[in-house]
Write a protein that holds these residues in place. Structure first.
Motif, PDB file in Angstrom:
ATOM      1  N   ASP A   1       2.990  -3.649   5.683  1.00 38.84           N
ATOM      2  CA  ASP A   1       3.345  -4.611   4.645  1.00 38.84           C
ATOM      3  C   ASP A   1       2.395  -5.802   4.771  1.00 38.84           C
ATOM      4  OD1 ASP A   1       5.373  -2.998   3.857  1.00 38.84           O
ATOM      5  OD2 ASP A   1       7.002  -4.317   4.465  1.00 38.84           O
ATOM      6  N   ALA A   2       1.760  -6.180   3.683  1.00 39.66           N
ATOM      7  CA  ALA A   2       0.785  -7.263   3.717  1.00 39.66           C
ATOM      8  C   ALA A   2       0.559  -7.776   2.306  1.00 39.66           C
ATOM      9  CB  ALA A   2      -0.537  -6.777   4.315  1.00 39.66           C
ATOM     10  N   ASP A   3      -0.124  -8.905   2.220  1.00 38.40           N
ATOM     11  CA  ASP A   3      -0.546  -9.423   0.920  1.00 38.40           C
ATOM     12  C   ASP A   3      -1.868  -8.739   0.574  1.00 38.40           C
ATOM     13  OD1 ASP A   3      -1.381 -10.807  -1.291  1.00 38.40           O
ATOM     14  OD2 ASP A   3      -0.750 -12.769  -0.557  1.00 38.40           O
ATOM     15  N   TYR A   4      -1.773  -7.585  -0.091  1.00 36.88           N
ATOM     16  CA  TYR A   4      -2.958  -6.792  -0.373  1.00 36.88           C
ATOM     17  C   TYR A   4      -3.847  -7.427  -1.440  1.00 36.88           C
ATOM     18  CZ  TYR A   4      -1.536  -3.070   2.721  1.00 36.88           C
ATOM     19  OH  TYR A   4      -1.212  -2.361   3.852  1.00 36.88           O
ATOM     20  N   ALA A   5      -3.285  -8.236  -2.319  1.00 38.47           N
ATOM     21  CA  ALA A   5      -4.108  -8.943  -3.298  1.00 38.47           C
ATOM     22  C   ALA A   5      -5.009  -9.951  -2.590  1.00 38.47           C
ATOM     23  CB  ALA A   5      -3.231  -9.638  -4.336  1.00 38.47           C
ATOM     24  N   LEU A   6      -4.481 -10.595  -1.566  1.00 37.90           N
ATOM     25  CA  LEU A   6      -5.296 -11.515  -0.770  1.00 37.90           C
ATOM     26  C   LEU A   6      -6.384 -10.759  -0.025  1.00 37.90           C
ATOM     27  CD1 LEU A   6      -5.839 -14.307   0.515  1.00 37.90           C
ATOM     28  CD2 LEU A   6      -4.163 -13.704   2.270  1.00 37.90           C
ATOM     29  N   GLU A   7      -6.052  -9.589   0.520  1.00 39.41           N
ATOM     30  CA  GLU A   7      -7.026  -8.807   1.275  1.00 39.41           C
ATOM     31  C   GLU A   7      -8.183  -8.366   0.389  1.00 39.41           C
ATOM     32  OE1 GLU A   7      -9.202  -5.669   3.055  1.00 39.41           O
ATOM     33  OE2 GLU A   7      -7.906  -5.379   1.304  1.00 39.41           O
ATOM     34  N   GLU A   8      -7.911  -8.118  -0.891  1.00 39.15           N
ATOM     35  CA  GLU A   8      -8.982  -7.746  -1.812  1.00 39.15           C
ATOM     36  C   GLU A   8      -9.980  -8.882  -1.988  1.00 39.15           C
ATOM     37  OE1 GLU A   8      -7.466  -6.380  -5.503  1.00 39.15           O
ATOM     38  OE2 GLU A   8      -6.490  -4.600  -4.667  1.00 39.15           O
ATOM     39  N   GLN A   9      -9.490 -10.120  -1.921  1.00 37.69           N
ATOM     40  CA  GLN A   9     -10.365 -11.275  -2.092  1.00 37.69           C
ATOM     41  C   GLN A   9     -11.013 -11.697  -0.780  1.00 37.69           C
ATOM     42  OE1 GLN A   9      -8.662 -14.539  -4.234  1.00 37.69           O
ATOM     43  NE2 GLN A   9      -7.700 -13.243  -5.785  1.00 37.69           N
ATOM     44  N   ALA A  10     -10.292 -11.520   0.324  1.00 39.40           N
ATOM     45  CA  ALA A  10     -10.805 -11.880   1.650  1.00 39.40           C
ATOM     46  C   ALA A  10     -10.771 -10.625   2.506  1.00 39.40           C
ATOM     47  CB  ALA A  10      -9.973 -12.996   2.264  1.00 39.40           C
ATOM     48  N   SER A  11     -11.784  -9.799   2.360  1.00 43.87           N
ATOM     49  CA  SER A  11     -11.809  -8.485   2.998  1.00 43.87           C
ATOM     50  C   SER A  11     -11.538  -8.576   4.499  1.00 43.87           C
ATOM     51  CB  SER A  11     -13.168  -7.824   2.753  1.00 43.87           C
ATOM     52  OG  SER A  11     -13.224  -6.553   3.360  1.00 43.87           O
ATOM     53  N   GLY A  12     -10.627  -7.717   4.959  1.00 44.14           N
ATOM     54  CA  GLY A  12     -10.317  -7.666   6.374  1.00 44.14           C
ATOM     55  C   GLY A  12      -9.209  -8.589   6.818  1.00 44.14           C
ATOM     56  N   VAL A  13      -8.751  -9.466   5.919  1.00 44.09           N
ATOM     57  CA  VAL A  13      -7.680 -10.402   6.270  1.00 44.09           C
ATOM     58  C   VAL A  13      -6.346  -9.802   5.847  1.00 44.09           C
ATOM     59  CG1 VAL A  13      -6.708 -12.693   5.914  1.00 44.09           C
ATOM     60  CG2 VAL A  13      -9.195 -12.394   6.056  1.00 44.09           C
ATOM     61  N   PHE A  14      -5.559  -9.379   6.828  1.00 48.79           N
ATOM     62  CA  PHE A  14      -4.244  -8.805   6.542  1.00 48.79           C
ATOM     63  C   PHE A  14      -3.173  -9.814   6.948  1.00 48.79           C
ATOM     64  CE2 PHE A  14      -6.945  -5.108   6.692  1.00 48.79           C
ATOM     65  CZ  PHE A  14      -6.485  -4.354   5.623  1.00 48.79           C
ATOM     66  N   LEU A  15      -2.569 -10.406   5.935  1.00 46.23           N
ATOM     67  CA  LEU A  15      -1.534 -11.407   6.133  1.00 46.23           C
ATOM     68  C   LEU A  15      -0.181 -10.733   5.952  1.00 46.23           C
ATOM     69  CD1 LEU A  15      -1.387 -14.473   6.687  1.00 46.23           C
ATOM     70  CD2 LEU A  15      -1.179 -14.810   4.228  1.00 46.23           C
ATOM     71  N   HIS A  16       0.706 -10.891   6.926  1.00 52.40           N
ATOM     72  CA  HIS A  16       1.955 -10.131   6.939  1.00 52.40           C
ATOM     73  C   HIS A  16       3.175 -11.030   6.792  1.00 52.40           C
ATOM     74  CE1 HIS A  16      -0.250  -6.598   8.339  1.00 52.40           C
ATOM     75  NE2 HIS A  16      -0.869  -7.395   9.195  1.00 52.40           N
ATOM     76  N   PRO A  17       4.286 -10.461   6.278  1.00 52.92           N
ATOM     77  CA  PRO A  17       5.547 -11.203   6.289  1.00 52.92           C
ATOM     78  C   PRO A  17       6.033 -11.370   7.723  1.00 52.92           C
ATOM     79  CG  PRO A  17       5.939  -8.928   5.664  1.00 52.92           C
ATOM     80  CD  PRO A  17       4.446  -9.096   5.729  1.00 52.92           C
ATOM     81  N   ARG A  18       6.773 -12.410   7.966  1.00 52.88           N
ATOM     82  CA  ARG A  18       7.336 -12.606   9.307  1.00 52.88           C
ATOM     83  C   ARG A  18       8.281 -11.461   9.670  1.00 52.88           C
ATOM     84  NH1 ARG A  18       5.854 -16.241  13.449  1.00 52.88           N
ATOM     85  NH2 ARG A  18       4.526 -17.779  12.432  1.00 52.88           N
ATOM     86  N   ILE A  19       9.105 -11.085   8.707  1.00 51.71           N
ATOM     87  CA  ILE A  19      10.102 -10.040   8.946  1.00 51.71           C
ATOM     88  C   ILE A  19      10.118  -9.106   7.753  1.00 51.71           C
ATOM     89  CG2 ILE A  19      12.544  -9.539   9.402  1.00 51.71           C
ATOM     90  CD1 ILE A  19      12.819 -12.434  10.373  1.00 51.71           C
ATOM     91  N   ALA A  20      10.194  -7.812   8.024  1.00 51.94           N
ATOM     92  CA  ALA A  20      10.435  -6.810   6.986  1.00 51.94           C
ATOM     93  C   ALA A  20      11.860  -6.301   7.145  1.00 51.94           C
ATOM     94  CB  ALA A  20       9.439  -5.656   7.107  1.00 51.94           C
ATOM     95  N   THR A  21      12.556  -6.071   6.052  1.00 55.00           N
ATOM     96  CA  THR A  21      13.937  -5.599   6.135  1.00 55.00           C
ATOM     97  C   THR A  21      14.173  -4.457   5.152  1.00 55.00           C
ATOM     98  OG1 THR A  21      15.016  -6.968   4.420  1.00 55.00           O
ATOM     99  CG2 THR A  21      14.614  -8.001   6.569  1.00 55.00           C
TER     100      THR A  21
END
Length: 416
Positions: free
Chosen positions: A155-175
């Protein structure tokens, strides 16, 4: 020096600009509280049928062209400070508050919130697998249809990763909140995404030694570290029915006359694997998640009223659901029956491998245990609801291959 509002990453999480990455202050941030937690009977419903219909209405994931896995669906976002307009948003907010209780002042509420979505998947083998003392055959019945699966993903902000290649930003918690008793279990693995400096994604390579298996059980809620690899690979861990499982009625409120009428409408969703997914985002709003469209809200069937409203339209109104967890830190289930998966004794018995796409790379996920051992683990998970998995060295390995093309997307956060 970072300015207020700057995006700062620490171990895959967005943090406030006054936190120094890697500092003791950042390390002590108490969320996620644990790698995995499970809560039986976390929610009960007064309007169960209507709520399930609403889950089906907003479910908009679509099947990919070349597999039965679901991906590329939209998610919705409920900002931390926004008032819910419907029961679905109210549940998303309740889950967000449950997992952020006591954290006031430690995150920016203006840039935090709940990313939520629903999945309604087919469980074609719901009536074909039951508990027994027999070990399943390696290949099962030839004419048996496979259940809908959920591909392994981060789980990550994939739209952000498309703009900043290699940067996988994740939620603190997945439920995940399960709203049915059927379907393949969720597999959560103790494996994080590569750091930004790992251009070749080589850190994905190697053994995975620990995980958890969570079987659908109506009303159950699980949470886990939002950076962990997870999915529902039914080919390795299939669904099983429990002969004396808790039915939906046993975990729901006593039926009203309205519910008895609603029950006749449940046939369409019978045998479906229904889940309500919420990711807890702190200090970041995902770029591709949107607020539920105003045009959809009036179409939802579940009656809901703002509990803070001074005016009640009907004194006999009953809340759509009741959240039963008062403290997520102290009320989690005790998981005692761990499963140990060992290497297969013979090459012909090996469960096999699957090509998946992770972090824009083709990855070979190989299970070197026997298929019957994996099936038996899934069977135990159905009995126990959630179980820890210990994997012997070499049982589960990831091998990074070639770069994926643009049309070979990662699973994204639209699956669970």
């Amino acid at each position: 020096m970072a300015e207020t509002g700057d995006l700062i990453l620490d171990e895959g999480f967005p943090i406030l600009s006054n936190f120094k990455p890697g500092s003791s202050e950042a390390v002590r941030f108490p969320v996620p509280r644990s790698s995995f937690a499970s809560y039986a009977n976390a929610i009960t419903f007064a309007q169960r049928s209507s709520f399930l219909d609403d889950c089906a209405l907003v479910f908009n994931a679509r099947a990919t062209d070349d597999s039965e896995e679901y991906s590329s669906g939209s998610t919705f976002f409920l900002p931390c400070l926004m008032k819910p307009r419907c029961a679905l948003e109210a549940l998303a907010q309740r889950i967000f508050k449950a997992h952020t209780a006591g954290l006031e002042g430690k995150f920016d509420p203006k840039n935090s919130g709940a990313e939520w979505w629903t999945l309604v998947l087919d469980n074609k083998s719901a009536d074909k697998k039951t508990f027994s003392n027999e070990v399943l055959g390696d290949d099962g019945s030839e004419d048996e249809e496979d259940d809908d699966e959920v591909g392994m993903h981060f789980d990550a902000d994939y739209a952000l990763e498309e703009q900043a290649s290699g940067v996988f930003l994740h939620p603190r918690i997945a439920t995940i909140t399960y709203l049915s008793d059927v379907g393949v279990p969720t597999l959560i693995l103790n494996k994080r995404s590569p750091p930004p400096q790992d251009i070749g994604k080589s850190s994905l390579n190697g053994n995975i030694r620990k995980g958890w298996l969570s079987h659908p059980s109506f009303g159950k809620h699980v949470s886990f570290d939002g950076r962990l690899l997870h999915g529902a690979p039914g080919g390795f861990f299939p669904s099983f029915n429990q002969e004396e499982s808790n039915s939906a009625e046993e975990v729901s409120e006593p039926q009203t006359k309205k519910q008895k009428v609603e029950k006749k409408e449940e046939v369409a969703l019978a045998g479906k694997r229904i889940t309500f997914l919420v990711n807890i985002w702190l200090n970041h709003v995902t770029m591709d998640a949107v607020i539920l469209d105003d045009d959809i809200v009036p179409k939802l069937k579940t009656t809901w009223e703002d509990p803070d409203s001074n005016a009640k339209s009907d004194e006999s109104h009953v809340d759509a659901f009741q959240w039963n967890i008062k403290d997520v830190e102290s009320e989690e289930d005790k998981l005692t029956n761990a499963v140990s998966l060992k290497l297969s004794s013979g090459q012909e018995d090996v469960a096999g491998s699957e090509d998946i796409v992770l972090c824009n790379r083709h990855v070979d996920m190989a299970f070197n245990s026997s298929l019957s051992d994996l099936h038996n683990a899934s069977r135990l998970a159905a009995k126990e609801s959630s179980i820890p998995i210990e994997l012997e060295e070499g049982v589960l390995t990831l091998t990074v291959g070639r770069e994926a093309s643009d049309d070979e997307d990662d699973g994204g956060s639209e699956e669970d």
